[in-house]
Design a protein around this motif. Structure first.
Motif, PDB file in Angstrom:
ATOM      1  N   VAL A   5       0.841  -1.182   0.000  1.00  0.00           N
ATOM      2  CA  VAL A   5       0.000   0.000   0.000  1.00  0.00           C
ATOM      3  C   VAL A   5       0.881   1.238   0.000  1.00  0.00           C
ATOM      4  O   VAL A   5       1.666   1.443   0.924  1.00  0.00           O
ATOM      5  N   GLU A   6       0.732   2.060  -1.044  1.00  0.00           N
ATOM      6  CA  GLU A   6       1.495   3.291  -1.160  1.00  0.00           C
ATOM      7  C   GLU A   6       0.735   4.457  -0.542  1.00  0.00           C
ATOM      8  O   GLU A   6      -0.498   4.455  -0.499  1.00  0.00           O
ATOM      9  N   SER A   7       1.480   5.448  -0.123  1.00  0.00           N
ATOM     10  CA  SER A   7       0.895   6.678   0.375  1.00  0.00           C
ATOM     11  C   SER A   7       1.871   7.821   0.138  1.00  0.00           C
ATOM     12  O   SER A   7       3.054   7.594  -0.125  1.00  0.00           O
ATOM     13  N   GLY A   8       1.380   9.031   0.230  1.00  0.00           N
ATOM     14  CA  GLY A   8       2.238  10.201   0.143  1.00  0.00           C
ATOM     15  C   GLY A   8       2.190  10.953  -1.169  1.00  0.00           C
ATOM     16  O   GLY A   8       2.807  12.013  -1.293  1.00  0.00           O
ATOM     17  N   GLY A   9       1.487  10.422  -2.156  1.00  0.00           N
ATOM     18  CA  GLY A   9       1.374  11.127  -3.414  1.00  0.00           C
ATOM     19  C   GLY A   9       0.518  12.370  -3.279  1.00  0.00           C
ATOM     20  O   GLY A   9      -0.173  12.577  -2.285  1.00  0.00           O
ATOM     21  N   LEU A  80      10.419   6.743  -0.504  1.00  0.00           N
ATOM     22  CA  LEU A  80      11.065   7.429  -1.615  1.00  0.00           C
ATOM     23  C   LEU A  80      10.945   8.921  -1.368  1.00  0.00           C
ATOM     24  O   LEU A  80       9.846   9.473  -1.449  1.00  0.00           O
ATOM     25  N   GLN A  81      12.063   9.545  -1.054  1.00  0.00           N
ATOM     26  CA  GLN A  81      12.103  10.986  -0.867  1.00  0.00           C
ATOM     27  C   GLN A  81      12.414  11.635  -2.204  1.00  0.00           C
ATOM     28  O   GLN A  81      13.476  11.385  -2.781  1.00  0.00           O
ATOM     29  N   MET A  82      11.502  12.438  -2.687  1.00  0.00           N
ATOM     30  CA  MET A  82      11.630  13.060  -3.991  1.00  0.00           C
ATOM     31  C   MET A  82      11.805  14.557  -3.806  1.00  0.00           C
ATOM     32  O   MET A  82      10.921  15.231  -3.278  1.00  0.00           O
ATOM     33  N   ASN A  83      12.931  15.056  -4.248  1.00  0.00           N
ATOM     34  CA  ASN A  83      13.243  16.471  -4.156  1.00  0.00           C
ATOM     35  C   ASN A  83      13.445  17.063  -5.542  1.00  0.00           C
ATOM     36  O   ASN A  83      13.655  16.345  -6.515  1.00  0.00           O
ATOM     37  N   SER A  84      13.403  18.373  -5.606  1.00  0.00           N
ATOM     38  CA  SER A  84      13.615  19.089  -6.868  1.00  0.00           C
ATOM     39  C   SER A  84      12.752  18.517  -7.982  1.00  0.00           C
ATOM     40  O   SER A  84      13.223  18.235  -9.087  1.00  0.00           O
ATOM     41  N   LEU A  85      11.495  18.362  -7.699  1.00  0.00           N
ATOM     42  CA  LEU A  85      10.591  17.705  -8.631  1.00  0.00           C
ATOM     43  C   LEU A  85      10.390  18.526  -9.898  1.00  0.00           C
ATOM     44  O   LEU A  85      10.343  19.762  -9.862  1.00  0.00           O
ATOM     45  N   LYS A  86      10.261  17.813 -10.997  1.00  0.00           N
ATOM     46  CA  LYS A  86      10.077  18.396 -12.312  1.00  0.00           C
ATOM     47  C   LYS A  86       8.741  17.958 -12.884  1.00  0.00           C
ATOM     48  O   LYS A  86       8.207  16.926 -12.480  1.00  0.00           O
ATOM     49  N   PRO A  87       8.209  18.708 -13.837  1.00  0.00           N
ATOM     50  CA  PRO A  87       6.950  18.281 -14.455  1.00  0.00           C
ATOM     51  C   PRO A  87       7.011  16.870 -15.029  1.00  0.00           C
ATOM     52  O   PRO A  87       6.010  16.145 -14.983  1.00  0.00           O
ATOM     53  N   GLU A  88       8.153  16.477 -15.552  1.00  0.00           N
ATOM     54  CA  GLU A  88       8.286  15.146 -16.121  1.00  0.00           C
ATOM     55  C   GLU A  88       8.281  14.039 -15.078  1.00  0.00           C
ATOM     56  O   GLU A  88       8.250  12.856 -15.424  1.00  0.00           O
ATOM     57  N   ASP A  89       8.312  14.408 -13.803  1.00  0.00           N
ATOM     58  CA  ASP A  89       8.158  13.425 -12.740  1.00  0.00           C
ATOM     59  C   ASP A  89       6.695  13.057 -12.508  1.00  0.00           C
ATOM     60  O   ASP A  89       6.417  12.129 -11.741  1.00  0.00           O
ATOM     61  N   THR A  90       5.797  13.773 -13.131  1.00  0.00           N
ATOM     62  CA  THR A  90       4.374  13.484 -12.997  1.00  0.00           C
ATOM     63  C   THR A  90       4.076  12.085 -13.514  1.00  0.00           C
ATOM     64  O   THR A  90       4.371  11.753 -14.655  1.00  0.00           O
ATOM     65  N   ALA A  91       3.507  11.271 -12.672  1.00  0.00           N
ATOM     66  CA  ALA A  91       3.236   9.880 -13.018  1.00  0.00           C
ATOM     67  C   ALA A  91       2.511   9.212 -11.865  1.00  0.00           C
ATOM     68  O   ALA A  91       2.408   9.760 -10.767  1.00  0.00           O
ATOM     69  N   VAL A  92       2.029   8.024 -12.144  1.00  0.00           N
ATOM     70  CA  VAL A  92       1.585   7.146 -11.074  1.00  0.00           C
ATOM     71  C   VAL A  92       2.792   6.341 -10.624  1.00  0.00           C
ATOM     72  O   VAL A  92       3.467   5.706 -11.439  1.00  0.00           O
ATOM     73  N   TYR A  93       3.075   6.385  -9.352  1.00  0.00           N
ATOM     74  CA  TYR A  93       4.225   5.686  -8.795  1.00  0.00           C
ATOM     75  C   TYR A  93       3.762   4.392  -8.148  1.00  0.00           C
ATOM     76  O   TYR A  93       2.863   4.388  -7.309  1.00  0.00           O
ATOM     77  N   GLY A 113      -0.550   1.849  -6.742  1.00  0.00           N
ATOM     78  CA  GLY A 113      -0.069   3.091  -7.306  1.00  0.00           C
ATOM     79  C   GLY A 113      -0.574   4.314  -6.568  1.00  0.00           C
ATOM     80  O   GLY A 113      -1.657   4.309  -5.991  1.00  0.00           O
ATOM     81  N   THR A 114       0.231   5.361  -6.598  1.00  0.00           N
ATOM     82  CA  THR A 114      -0.159   6.643  -6.026  1.00  0.00           C
ATOM     83  C   THR A 114       0.233   7.747  -6.998  1.00  0.00           C
ATOM     84  O   THR A 114       1.316   7.729  -7.575  1.00  0.00           O
ATOM     85  N   GLN A 115      -0.667   8.689  -7.193  1.00  0.00           N
ATOM     86  CA  GLN A 115      -0.466   9.735  -8.189  1.00  0.00           C
ATOM     87  C   GLN A 115       0.433  10.837  -7.652  1.00  0.00           C
ATOM     88  O   GLN A 115       0.221  11.351  -6.553  1.00  0.00           O
ATOM     89  N   VAL A 116       1.417  11.196  -8.453  1.00  0.00           N
ATOM     90  CA  VAL A 116       2.263  12.357  -8.187  1.00  0.00           C
ATOM     91  C   VAL A 116       2.107  13.320  -9.351  1.00  0.00           C
ATOM     92  O   VAL A 116       2.333  12.946 -10.503  1.00  0.00           O
ATOM     93  N   THR A 117       1.710  14.533  -9.052  1.00  0.00           N
ATOM     94  CA  THR A 117       1.532  15.545 -10.076  1.00  0.00           C
ATOM     95  C   THR A 117       2.390  16.753  -9.742  1.00  0.00           C
ATOM     96  O   THR A 117       2.268  17.318  -8.651  1.00  0.00           O
TER      97      THR A 117
END
Length: 120
Positions: A5-9, A80-93, A113-117
């Motif tokens: 189970v993912e969370s945090g998106g 998963l710590q995601m920093n300096s996010l870019k538009p191209e990082d938009t995806a379902v993780y 999956g969890t959505q990151v926009t």
């Protein structure tokens, strides 16, 4: 059987940060690898990062220097710590685990999956 189970998106602006978490549960005997893939609309699913039971880490080239992965074996979780996010990082993780269970030996399991926009 293993459930992930993912969370945090969520929604974040360019340059921002998000922290994804994935918790594994079920009849787990052992977890060899946990990690993340992602899939953007109209694109194939791609590898992001992973960590094994010895804490060896691997990253896709496009996230090196921006993302970090960590694991809590006691809690059967991966972050998963995601920093300096870019538009191209938009995806379902999607979280995945290579794990042994009472039903299957060393199978690969997937979360929902969890959505990151990332908005510009």
């Amino acid at each position: 059987q293993v459930q992930l189970v993912e969370s945090g998106g969520g929604l974040v602006q360019v340059g921002g940060s998000l922290r994804l978490s994935c918790a594994a549960s079920g009849s787990i005997l052992s977890i060899n690898v946990m990690g993340w893939y992602r899939q953007a609309p109209g694109k194939q699913r791609e590898y992001v990062a992973s960590i094994n039971s010895s804490d060896n880490k691997a990253f896709a080239d496009f996230v090196k220097g921006r993302f970090a992965i960590s694991r809590d074996n006691a809690k059967n979780t991966v972050n998963l710590q995601m920093n300096s996010l870019k538009p191209e990082d938009t995806a379902v993780y999607y979280c995945y685990a290579r794990a042994s269970s009472a039903i299957m030996s060393m199978g690969r399991y997937w979360g929902q999956g969890t959505q990151v926009t990332v908005s510009s």
